[in-house]
Design a protein around this motif. Structure first.
Motif, PDB file in Angstrom:
ATOM      1  N   ARG A 118       0.717  -1.222  -0.011  1.00 48.35           N
ATOM      2  CA  ARG A 118      -0.123   0.151  -0.009  1.00 48.35           C
ATOM      3  C   ARG A 118       0.986   1.259   0.162  1.00 48.35           C
ATOM      4  NH1 ARG A 118      -3.243  -3.297   3.995  1.00 48.35           N
ATOM      5  NH2 ARG A 118      -5.064  -3.919   2.672  1.00 48.35           N
ATOM      6  N   SER A 119       2.091   1.032   0.376  1.00 43.34           N
ATOM      7  CA  SER A 119       3.044   2.334   0.283  1.00 43.34           C
ATOM      8  C   SER A 119       3.439   2.559  -1.018  1.00 43.34           C
ATOM      9  CB  SER A 119       4.179   2.032   1.219  1.00 43.34           C
ATOM     10  OG  SER A 119       5.151   1.446   0.579  1.00 43.34           O
ATOM     11  N   GLY A 120       3.193   1.514  -2.070  1.00 48.44           N
ATOM     12  CA  GLY A 120       3.349   1.967  -3.271  1.00 48.44           C
ATOM     13  C   GLY A 120       4.632   1.532  -4.115  1.00 48.44           C
ATOM     14  N   ARG A 121       5.492   0.315  -3.332  1.00 46.74           N
ATOM     15  CA  ARG A 121       6.629  -0.148  -3.558  1.00 46.74           C
ATOM     16  C   ARG A 121       6.454  -1.766  -4.073  1.00 46.74           C
ATOM     17  NH1 ARG A 121       7.365   3.350   1.280  1.00 46.74           N
ATOM     18  NH2 ARG A 121       8.891   4.760   0.818  1.00 46.74           N
ATOM     19  N   PRO A 122       7.491  -1.970  -4.693  1.00 41.97           N
ATOM     20  CA  PRO A 122       7.760  -3.540  -4.881  1.00 41.97           C
ATOM     21  C   PRO A 122       8.031  -4.031  -3.948  1.00 41.97           C
ATOM     22  CG  PRO A 122       8.812  -2.225  -6.575  1.00 41.97           C
ATOM     23  CD  PRO A 122       8.558  -1.215  -5.712  1.00 41.97           C
ATOM     24  N   VAL A 123       7.652  -5.442  -3.495  1.00 43.47           N
ATOM     25  CA  VAL A 123       7.843  -6.072  -2.345  1.00 43.47           C
ATOM     26  C   VAL A 123       8.402  -7.414  -2.615  1.00 43.47           C
ATOM     27  CG1 VAL A 123       6.820  -7.290  -0.329  1.00 43.47           C
ATOM     28  CG2 VAL A 123       5.933  -4.995  -1.103  1.00 43.47           C
ATOM     29  N   TYR A 124       9.480  -7.959  -1.693  1.00 44.17           N
ATOM     30  CA  TYR A 124      10.091  -9.147  -1.600  1.00 44.17           C
ATOM     31  C   TYR A 124       9.854  -9.750  -0.350  1.00 44.17           C
ATOM     32  CZ  TYR A 124      13.723 -12.956  -1.417  1.00 44.17           C
ATOM     33  OH  TYR A 124      14.398 -14.255  -1.557  1.00 44.17           O
ATOM     34  N   CYS A 125       8.800 -10.813  -0.387  1.00 39.86           N
ATOM     35  CA  CYS A 125       8.377 -11.369   0.993  1.00 39.86           C
ATOM     36  C   CYS A 125       9.058 -12.840   1.087  1.00 39.86           C
ATOM     37  CB  CYS A 125       6.905 -11.261   0.844  1.00 39.86           C
ATOM     38  SG  CYS A 125       5.894 -11.806   2.422  1.00 39.86           S
ATOM     39  N   GLU A 126       9.595 -13.123   2.207  1.00 43.37           N
ATOM     40  CA  GLU A 126      10.046 -14.476   2.513  1.00 43.37           C
ATOM     41  C   GLU A 126       8.688 -15.195   2.571  1.00 43.37           C
ATOM     42  OE1 GLU A 126      12.408 -16.424   2.617  1.00 43.37           O
ATOM     43  OE2 GLU A 126      13.786 -15.109   1.960  1.00 43.37           O
ATOM     44  N   LYS A 127       8.882 -16.616   2.449  1.00 49.85           N
ATOM     45  CA  LYS A 127       8.069 -17.544   2.810  1.00 49.85           C
ATOM     46  C   LYS A 127       7.742 -17.928   4.189  1.00 49.85           C
ATOM     47  CE  LYS A 127      10.872 -20.517   4.134  1.00 49.85           C
ATOM     48  NZ  LYS A 127      10.795 -20.683   5.468  1.00 49.85           N
ATOM     49  N   PHE A 150       5.648  -8.289  -6.772  1.00 51.04           N
ATOM     50  CA  PHE A 150       5.487  -8.956  -5.394  1.00 51.04           C
ATOM     51  C   PHE A 150       6.122 -10.374  -5.485  1.00 51.04           C
ATOM     52  CE2 PHE A 150       4.068 -11.244  -1.884  1.00 51.04           C
ATOM     53  CZ  PHE A 150       3.503 -10.520  -0.861  1.00 51.04           C
ATOM     54  N   GLN A 151       7.424 -10.516  -5.103  1.00 51.21           N
ATOM     55  CA  GLN A 151       7.922 -11.746  -5.228  1.00 51.21           C
ATOM     56  C   GLN A 151       8.108 -12.611  -3.742  1.00 51.21           C
ATOM     57  OE1 GLN A 151      11.673 -11.678  -7.355  1.00 51.21           O
ATOM     58  NE2 GLN A 151      12.862 -13.145  -6.117  1.00 51.21           N
ATOM     59  N   MET A 152       7.896 -13.884  -4.183  1.00 52.83           N
ATOM     60  CA  MET A 152       8.200 -14.762  -2.802  1.00 52.83           C
ATOM     61  C   MET A 152       9.687 -15.404  -2.755  1.00 52.83           C
ATOM     62  SD  MET A 152       5.327 -14.599  -1.168  1.00 52.83           S
ATOM     63  CE  MET A 152       5.929 -15.926   0.075  1.00 52.83           C
ATOM     64  N   GLY A 153       9.826 -15.450  -1.477  1.00 53.02           N
ATOM     65  CA  GLY A 153      11.145 -16.021  -1.340  1.00 53.02           C
ATOM     66  C   GLY A 153      11.612 -17.543  -1.411  1.00 53.02           C
ATOM     67  N   PHE A 154      11.065 -18.002  -2.622  1.00 55.94           N
ATOM     68  CA  PHE A 154      11.105 -19.450  -3.013  1.00 55.94           C
ATOM     69  C   PHE A 154      12.273 -19.366  -3.844  1.00 55.94           C
ATOM     70  CE2 PHE A 154       6.539 -20.060  -2.194  1.00 55.94           C
ATOM     71  CZ  PHE A 154       6.783 -20.968  -1.280  1.00 55.94           C
ATOM     72  N   GLU A 155      13.617 -19.600  -3.160  1.00 56.61           N
ATOM     73  CA  GLU A 155      14.769 -19.801  -4.115  1.00 56.61           C
ATOM     74  C   GLU A 155      14.777 -21.062  -4.901  1.00 56.61           C
ATOM     75  OE1 GLU A 155      16.002 -20.953   0.514  1.00 56.61           O
ATOM     76  OE2 GLU A 155      14.550 -19.567  -0.872  1.00 56.61           O
ATOM     77  N   TYR A 156      14.308 -22.097  -4.467  1.00 60.12           N
ATOM     78  CA  TYR A 156      14.345 -23.463  -5.523  1.00 60.12           C
ATOM     79  C   TYR A 156      13.695 -22.891  -6.855  1.00 60.12           C
ATOM     80  CZ  TYR A 156      15.749 -26.101  -1.452  1.00 60.12           C
ATOM     81  OH  TYR A 156      16.606 -26.895  -0.619  1.00 60.12           O
ATOM     82  N   ARG A 157      12.811 -22.040  -6.919  1.00 61.88           N
ATOM     83  CA  ARG A 157      12.295 -21.691  -8.188  1.00 61.88           C
ATOM     84  C   ARG A 157      13.221 -21.032  -9.096  1.00 61.88           C
ATOM     85  NH1 ARG A 157       6.476 -22.384  -9.878  1.00 61.88           N
ATOM     86  NH2 ARG A 157       5.665 -23.314  -8.269  1.00 61.88           N
ATOM     87  N   TYR A 158      14.224 -20.843  -8.746  1.00 60.89           N
ATOM     88  CA  TYR A 158      15.484 -20.113  -9.467  1.00 60.89           C
ATOM     89  C   TYR A 158      16.953 -20.986  -9.413  1.00 60.89           C
ATOM     90  CZ  TYR A 158      12.291 -15.916  -8.621  1.00 60.89           C
ATOM     91  OH  TYR A 158      11.232 -15.290  -8.514  1.00 60.89           O
ATOM     92  N   ALA A 159      16.644 -21.904  -8.905  1.00 55.84           N
ATOM     93  CA  ALA A 159      17.669 -23.105  -8.999  1.00 55.84           C
ATOM     94  C   ALA A 159      17.942 -23.708 -10.084  1.00 55.84           C
ATOM     95  CB  ALA A 159      17.654 -24.139  -7.972  1.00 55.84           C
ATOM     96  N   ALA A 160      19.120 -23.576 -11.035  1.00 57.24           N
ATOM     97  CA  ALA A 160      19.242 -24.007 -12.380  1.00 57.24           C
ATOM     98  C   ALA A 160      18.887 -25.620 -12.631  1.00 57.24           C
ATOM     99  CB  ALA A 160      20.800 -23.620 -12.646  1.00 57.24           C
ATOM    100  N   TRP A 161      19.543 -26.292 -11.445  1.00 59.46           N
ATOM    101  CA  TRP A 161      19.028 -27.791 -11.516  1.00 59.46           C
ATOM    102  C   TRP A 161      17.702 -28.196 -11.346  1.00 59.46           C
ATOM    103  CZ3 TRP A 161      22.232 -25.349  -7.928  1.00 59.46           C
ATOM    104  CH2 TRP A 161      21.863 -25.294  -6.602  1.00 59.46           C
ATOM    105  N   VAL A 162      17.124 -27.266 -10.632  1.00 61.40           N
ATOM    106  CA  VAL A 162      15.588 -27.587 -10.243  1.00 61.40           C
ATOM    107  C   VAL A 162      14.812 -27.196 -11.461  1.00 61.40           C
ATOM    108  CG1 VAL A 162      13.546 -27.054  -8.806  1.00 61.40           C
ATOM    109  CG2 VAL A 162      16.038 -27.433  -7.821  1.00 61.40           C
ATOM    110  N   GLN A 163      15.186 -25.949 -11.892  1.00 62.90           N
ATOM    111  CA  GLN A 163      14.443 -25.552 -13.289  1.00 62.90           C
ATOM    112  C   GLN A 163      14.740 -26.531 -14.321  1.00 62.90           C
ATOM    113  OE1 GLN A 163      16.218 -21.694 -13.964  1.00 62.90           O
ATOM    114  NE2 GLN A 163      14.504 -20.547 -12.651  1.00 62.90           N
ATOM    115  N   GLU A 164      15.814 -26.969 -14.830  1.00 58.69           N
ATOM    116  CA  GLU A 164      16.130 -27.899 -15.432  1.00 58.69           C
ATOM    117  C   GLU A 164      15.427 -29.212 -15.487  1.00 58.69           C
ATOM    118  OE1 GLU A 164      17.491 -29.908 -19.143  1.00 58.69           O
ATOM    119  OE2 GLU A 164      17.143 -27.789 -18.813  1.00 58.69           O
ATOM    120  N   GLY A 165      15.511 -29.992 -14.046  1.00 60.02           N
ATOM    121  CA  GLY A 165      15.024 -30.961 -13.581  1.00 60.02           C
ATOM    122  C   GLY A 165      13.507 -31.160 -13.772  1.00 60.02           C
ATOM    123  N   VAL A 166      12.867 -29.923 -13.460  1.00 62.35           N
ATOM    124  CA  VAL A 166      11.419 -29.958 -13.621  1.00 62.35           C
ATOM    125  C   VAL A 166      10.909 -29.774 -15.202  1.00 62.35           C
ATOM    126  CG1 VAL A 166       9.176 -28.491 -13.222  1.00 62.35           C
ATOM    127  CG2 VAL A 166      10.976 -28.909 -11.437  1.00 62.35           C
TER     128      VAL A 166
END
Length: 407
Positions: A118-127, A150-166
């Protein structure tokens, strides 16, 4: 005991990496500098700060935390005096901040993240996204109405080996994926040291908020939310139902969350995700297995390995005798194929992969700068968080519950 609104940061984490396609996005231009405010610079918040410091084009401009020792810790980490506030609303009132990072206890995520949006900024929110079912829905509504990153702190979504594996799983490399078995086993009490004296236990509940049900989703939320998210990714849908159990079997130290958890999440077509977390034996560590009709994938915090089902031998005719290791048995009792596979498998090669949290932070800056949609957005956060919220209800009541979706 402190109430929910008196708490702020610390958090658990894991590890993973980003595909190199994002690596060229950061810039050193002073005009492109992103000034970041951090609400909750505890252990996880400081890890996020550490990773942002490795990236060009950003500045840790302010922090907010009710636990004053965090201020000096941040100053030491950053190498200068960083403006600090006990009330996060004073941080949000600043007009010179470009993005907000939320790394407080999960019971405060909804309050802090919605105020930041509501303050008008992008947000990074941990899970996890939020602590209750209502808060999960409100988070989605607020974030989408705000129209900012609005980004969640799900680092596995950005893991190269998880991305390629999925990607390979979804391309059919292991046939039809039917089951996910996930483990996060440790041999420690999950407790953090508390300064003394602490006669009224205020510091205990502030620092060890993960151990108390008033402020924590326990092992299922703090650890399992990562694995639930990967299962949702693999199956390309959220779970519809959950059942499970929990107890305190070893750490009889006043905590009110279980020191072990077993949960089963049901997906369409009979598919299942099984999560186990224990705190008195570390043998399995942190790993996730995806089982398919033609193969298996093992994901760890460092790599992914594919194993393929052997070709099935022709079945022996009914009544036939089979000789195995010098022992004659009936065909129905043949032990062939019952021993676990002990070969090397096919380990994925993902060169240039980087640290997980660094990957998330880099991606967040890229999204803020270029208006991109995060890989792990608020809806992805919802589907994992609501599964843990309802999952915890199922654990403590030892019942099965339906998990509400998003409309």
């Amino acid at each position: 005991m402190l109430n929910r609104r008196q708490f702020v940061p610390v958090a658990a984490a894991g590890s993973a990496m980003l595909l190199d396609s994002l690596s060229a996005k950061a810039t050193n231009s002073p005009n492109d500098r992103i000034r970041i405010g951090v609400i909750g610079p505890g252990s996880r918040g400081q890890e996020l700060i550490r990773q942002f410091l490795h990236l060009p084009g950003n500045e840790i401009a302010a922090v907010a935390d009710i636990y004053e020792p965090r201020y000096a810790q941040v100053d030491k980490l950053v190498g200068r005096s960083v403006p600090h506030y006990k009330d996060y609303r004073e941080l949000l009132a600043r007009t010179d901040l470009d993005a907000i990072v939320i790394s407080t206890p999960v019971s405060l995520h909804a309050e802090h993240a919605q105020a930041a949006v509501r303050s008008g900024r992008p947000v990074y929110c941990e899970k996890a996204l939020a602590f209750t079912a209502g808060e999960c829905r409100d988070q989605v509504k607020t974030a989408e109405a705000g129209g900012h990153v609005f980004q969640m702190g799900f680092e596995y979504r950005y893991a190269a080996w998880v991305q390629e594996g999925v990607r390979r799983i979804q391309a059919g490399h292991i046939g039809e994926p039917t089951h996910v078995y996930a483990y996060w086993h440790r041999n420690n009490d999950w407790r953090r040291p508390v300064p003394s004296p602490d006669p009224d236990k205020k510091l205990e509940h502030l620092i060890n908020w993960r151990l108390y049900r008033e402020t924590s989703g326990g092992l299922l939320t703090e650890l399992g939310s990562h694995h639930i998210d990967i299962a949702n990714w693999v199956f390309d849908e959220p779970p519809a139902r959950v059942t499970g159990t929990t107890s305190i079997v070893r750490w009889q130290d006043g905590r009110t969350v279980g020191d072990n958890v077993q949960a089963i999440f049901s997906y369409s077509k009979g598919r299942r995700m099984v999560f186990s977390s224990i705190t008195d034996n570390a043998e399995m560590g942190n790993q996730l297995w995806v089982y398919g009709t033609e193969g298996t994938v093992q994901f760890t915090i460092e790599d992914a390995t594919f194993y393929y089902e052997p070709k099935k031998p022709k079945a022996a005719p009914a009544g036939a005798e089979v000789v195995e290791r010098g022992i004659t048995t009936g065909a129905s009792y043949s032990p062939r194929g019952e021993m676990p596979y002990r070969g090397e498998g096919e380990r994925l090669s993902t060169p240039n992969a980087e640290d997980p949290t660094l990957a998330c932070c880099r991606s967040f800056l890229d999204c803020v700068r270029n208006g991109k949609k995060p890989v792990a957005d608020v809806r992805i956060g919802y589907h994992s968080a609501i599964a843990t919220v309802i999952g915890n209800q199922a654990l403590y009541e030892e019942k099965s519950y339906a998990i509400p979706g998003l409309t």
